[in-house]
Design an enzyme around this catalytic site. Structure first.
Site, mmCIF file in Angstrom:
data_model
loop_
_atom_site.group_PDB
_atom_site.id
_atom_site.type_symbol
_atom_site.label_atom_id
_atom_site.label_comp_id
_atom_site.label_asym_id
_atom_site.label_seq_id
_atom_site.Cartn_x
_atom_site.Cartn_y
_atom_site.Cartn_z
ATOM 1 N N HIS A 306 -6.135 -7.450 -3.800
ATOM 2 C CA HIS A 306 -5.370 -7.720 -5.000
ATOM 3 C C HIS A 306 -5.742 -9.104 -5.409
ATOM 4 O O HIS A 306 -5.797 -10.008 -4.505
ATOM 5 C CB HIS A 306 -3.756 -7.698 -4.847
ATOM 6 C CG HIS A 306 -2.880 -7.440 -6.107
ATOM 7 N ND1 HIS A 306 -2.517 -8.644 -6.794
ATOM 8 C CD2 HIS A 306 -2.471 -6.557 -6.535
ATOM 9 C CE1 HIS A 306 -2.003 -8.390 -7.812
ATOM 10 N NE2 HIS A 306 -1.898 -7.140 -7.725
ATOM 11 N N ASP A 363 -0.927 0.607 -5.072
ATOM 12 C CA ASP A 363 -1.521 2.010 -5.382
ATOM 13 C C ASP A 363 -1.723 2.672 -4.113
ATOM 14 O O ASP A 363 -2.307 4.004 -4.303
ATOM 15 C CB ASP A 363 -2.659 1.606 -6.115
ATOM 16 C CG ASP A 363 -2.249 1.067 -7.311
ATOM 17 O OD1 ASP A 363 -1.400 1.796 -7.909
ATOM 18 O OD2 ASP A 363 -3.003 0.239 -8.038
HETATM 19 N N1 ACO Z 1 -12.704 -2.970 -0.375
HETATM 20 C C1 ACO Z 1 -13.844 -3.748 0.184
HETATM 21 N N2 ACO Z 1 -13.885 -5.237 -0.140
HETATM 22 C C2 ACO Z 1 -13.223 -5.597 -1.140
HETATM 23 C C3 ACO Z 1 -12.164 -5.093 -1.565
HETATM 24 C C4 ACO Z 1 -11.813 -3.535 -1.285
HETATM 25 N N3 ACO Z 1 -11.050 -2.744 -1.778
HETATM 26 N N4 ACO Z 1 -11.549 -5.855 -2.557
HETATM 27 C C5 ACO Z 1 -12.158 -6.958 -2.546
HETATM 28 N N5 ACO Z 1 -13.175 -7.059 -1.678
HETATM 29 C C6 ACO Z 1 -14.070 -8.063 -1.217
HETATM 30 C C7 ACO Z 1 -15.185 -8.228 -2.030
HETATM 31 O O1 ACO Z 1 -16.367 -7.579 -2.109
HETATM 32 C C8 ACO Z 1 -15.354 -9.763 -2.125
HETATM 33 O O2 ACO Z 1 -16.176 -9.875 -1.067
HETATM 34 P P1 ACO Z 1 -17.290 -11.312 -1.099
HETATM 35 O O3 ACO Z 1 -16.191 -12.496 -1.222
HETATM 36 O O4 ACO Z 1 -17.970 -11.101 0.189
HETATM 37 O O5 ACO Z 1 -17.913 -11.084 -2.418
HETATM 38 C C9 ACO Z 1 -13.954 -10.370 -1.715
HETATM 39 O O6 ACO Z 1 -13.290 -9.161 -1.022
HETATM 40 C C10 ACO Z 1 -12.953 -10.866 -2.884
HETATM 41 O O7 ACO Z 1 -13.125 -9.770 -3.953
HETATM 42 P P2 ACO Z 1 -12.984 -9.946 -5.375
HETATM 43 O O8 ACO Z 1 -13.459 -8.719 -6.000
HETATM 44 O O9 ACO Z 1 -13.542 -11.270 -5.703
HETATM 45 O O10 ACO Z 1 -11.569 -10.082 -5.583
HETATM 46 P P3 ACO Z 1 -10.588 -10.070 -7.115
HETATM 47 O O11 ACO Z 1 -9.371 -10.766 -6.968
HETATM 48 O O12 ACO Z 1 -11.326 -10.252 -8.073
HETATM 49 O O13 ACO Z 1 -10.476 -8.424 -7.079
HETATM 50 C C11 ACO Z 1 -9.265 -6.349 -6.747
HETATM 51 C C12 ACO Z 1 -9.077 -7.773 -6.713
HETATM 52 C C13 ACO Z 1 -10.227 -5.942 -8.153
HETATM 53 C C14 ACO Z 1 -8.083 -5.666 -7.232
HETATM 54 C C15 ACO Z 1 -10.146 -5.910 -5.786
HETATM 55 O O14 ACO Z 1 -9.470 -6.290 -4.491
HETATM 56 C C16 ACO Z 1 -10.490 -4.352 -5.731
HETATM 57 O O15 ACO Z 1 -11.333 -3.919 -6.384
HETATM 58 N N6 ACO Z 1 -9.635 -3.447 -5.209
HETATM 59 C C17 ACO Z 1 -9.849 -2.111 -5.131
HETATM 60 C C18 ACO Z 1 -9.300 -1.635 -6.249
HETATM 61 C C19 ACO Z 1 -7.687 -1.708 -6.309
HETATM 62 O O16 ACO Z 1 -7.077 -1.238 -5.387
HETATM 63 N N7 ACO Z 1 -6.972 -2.080 -7.574
HETATM 64 C C20 ACO Z 1 -5.574 -2.161 -7.629
HETATM 65 C C21 ACO Z 1 -5.114 -3.541 -7.837
HETATM 66 S S1 ACO Z 1 -3.548 -3.558 -7.888
HETATM 67 C C22 ACO Z 1 -2.664 -3.076 -9.358
HETATM 68 O O17 ACO Z 1 -3.679 -3.130 -10.460
HETATM 69 C C23 ACO Z 1 -1.555 -2.469 -9.545
#
Ligand code: ACO
Length: 428
Positions: A306, A363
């Site tokens: 998140h 979620d």
């Molecule tokens: N699985 C694996 N790796 C992940 C995940 C994941 N679900 N989420 C983040 N990471 C990793 C990224 O690859 C990144 O790695 P790095 O630093 O080596 O490049 C690091 O964790 C940080 O991730 P970011 O994408 O930079 O974090 P951001 O805050 O932009 O993203 C997000 C948050 C979009 C929710 C992300 O965690 C994601 O895509 N999760 C899956 C989708 C999801 O469940 N969304 C629901 C959000 S809650 C809602 O809207 C109600």
């Protein structure tokens, strides 16, 4: 306020910026004069360090896993309150007393019907249209039907539009579902609760009476509470940005629905359930964990991570408990629930997820519950939009009443071509 100013030095010139404090949470540096003082902008794609507004509605401490609505913790609201009460709280700032809650609930139920002509609007969509596409279209179209609540400068009209939106979303959502399965639309029954009425409009048929299951009604009401608001997330910021130009509330909420549709936001519960189904059995989990960790694989563990929570999402805890209750009540033995529980345990102990502070979000379990209740995955984001409408209208009202409100207009760092002269096509 009254804090020491933040000093910025750029090309030898220093300028001072007021530091503002909220009631809780990080201080903010007021950089409104930055461009005037220095000729420079700030650069913050994704707004990771930018407060776009002042708000009194919702507070999140992502490191501690705290979510408060008007000061009240989300778990207390989910366990002890009702969606109607939370809607009143978000809109008005205080919990209602009994008569006020009754009046509010009655007001909302008096607005549940849709203009009859809107039913014909549905028939313009293909039967296999995604219900979110229908939601965007129908909610946007409300502005063509309810002209008497589109004057955003009139607080009374704003409140009527807010009540209409909250009241009509279940009817719009249920009709989107009915249209996709080819069953007749069911009119609202205002003797039922907000949530019970929605379940009947969705799963009832004219051929037989529909009895609302109290466990399902309670679980659904909790799901609505858990999704009601979440401060300045992408869709709420979209609603605020759309509204900042003076657009009418129905158009603004349609914009919010469009933003919510994306898999990184509201579409994640649909994506999470699809992922759990794809994994299918517990023995395949390591393969998917490895893929999530592989930099060359775009796969992410849906329902994990998140932008704000770097701890267990407090909503996910309530959701997990509710999932247990609903599956037990409905006698559903779904192997994906075992996959979900096991996946959570493995990820919570895996150094990759621990170091990156990736925890289950709201979620992760909601899809399991919604699927057990009988919703197809395409309806998941619709249910989220239904509940979040309360937050969107509360935030939109707050913005319109804010004397500091201006049209939202970010700046940019331009890296394209500089001035060049046009060349006629035959000379290129
Ligand atoms: N699985 C694996 N790796 C992940 C995940 C994941 N679900 N989420 C983040 N990471 C990793 C990224 O690859 C990144 O790695 P790095 O630093 O080596 O490049 C690091 O964790 C940080 O991730 P970011 O994408 O930079 O974090 P951001 O805050 O932009 O993203 C997000 C948050 C979009 C929710 C992300 O965690 C994601 O895509 N999760 C899956 C989708 C999801 O469940 N969304 C629901 C959000 S809650 C809602 O809207 C109600």
């Amino acid at each position: 306020m009254g804090k020491e100013a933040a000093r910025l030095e750029l090309a030898g010139n220093a300028s001072d910026y007021k530091v503002m404090s909220g009631t809780v949470g990080p201080d903010v540096i007021d950089i409104r004069k930055l461009y005037g003082n220095t000729g420079a902008f700030t650069f913050d794609p994704g707004f990771t360090s930018t407060a776009s507004c002042e708000s009194k509605i919702t507070y999140i401490d992502g490191d501690e896993g705290v979510l408060l609505h008007r000061g009240y913790p989300i778990d207390q609201l989910a366990e002890q309150s009702s969606f109607m009460e939370v809607a009143y709280l978000l809109l008005n700032g205080e919990l209602p007393n009994k008569p006020t809650l009754e009046t509010f609930t009655r007001t909302i139920s008096r607005h549940t019907m849709l203009h009859e002509q809107l039913a014909t609007f549905y028939r313009g969509f293909r039967r296999d249209a995604h219900p979110m596409a229908i939601m965007c279209g129908v909610v946007g179209a409300l502005s063509a039907f309810y002209h008497d609540s589109t004057d955003i400068n009139d607080p009374h009209q704003r409140m009527v539009a807010s009540h209409r939106l909250i009241a009509k979303m279940p009817t719009i959502a249920a009709m989107a579902y009915k249209y996709s399965v080819g069953q007749p639309f069911i009119y609202p029954d205002n003797n039922l609760s907000y949530t019970g009425n929605f379940l009947r409009m969705t799963f009832g048929v004219p051929a037989e009476p529909y009895v609302v299951d109290p466990v399902v009604e309670d679980a659904m009401d909790k799901i609505f509470i858990l999704h009601a608001d979440h401060e300045q997330n992408a869709s709420t910021s979209t609603v605020r940005l759309a509204g900042s130009s003076g657009a009418n509330p129905f158009a603004c909420i349609a914009a919010g629905i469009a933003c919510l549709w994306g898999p990184a936001h509201g579409g994640a519960n649909e994506a999470a359930l699809n992922m759990l189904r794809e994994i299918g059995t517990v023995d395949r989990i390591p393969e998917y964990i490895a893929r999530a960790k592989d930099k060359n694989d775009p796969f992410r563990l849906m329902g994990f991570g998140h932008r704000v929570y770097k701890n267990y999402d407090p909503r996910a805890k309530v959701m997990q408990k509710t999932a247990n209750e609903v599956l037990e009540r409905l006698g559903v033995k779904d192997p994906i629930f075992d996959v979900a529980r096991e996946l959570e345990q493995i990820a919570l102990n895996d150094p990759y997820f621990v170091e990156k502070k990736l925890y289950p979000n709201v979620d992760f379990y909601s899809g399991v519950i919604l699927s057990a209740i009988g919703f197809p995955t395409t309806m998941f984001t619709v249910l989220f939009a239904l509940a979040r409408t309360v937050g969107w209208v509360a935030q939109w009202n707050e913005m319109i009443s804010d004397p500091e409100q201006k049209i939202g207009r970010p700046r940019q760092l331009y890296t394209g071509a500089t001035h060049r002269d046009y060349v006629a096509v035959e000379k290129r």
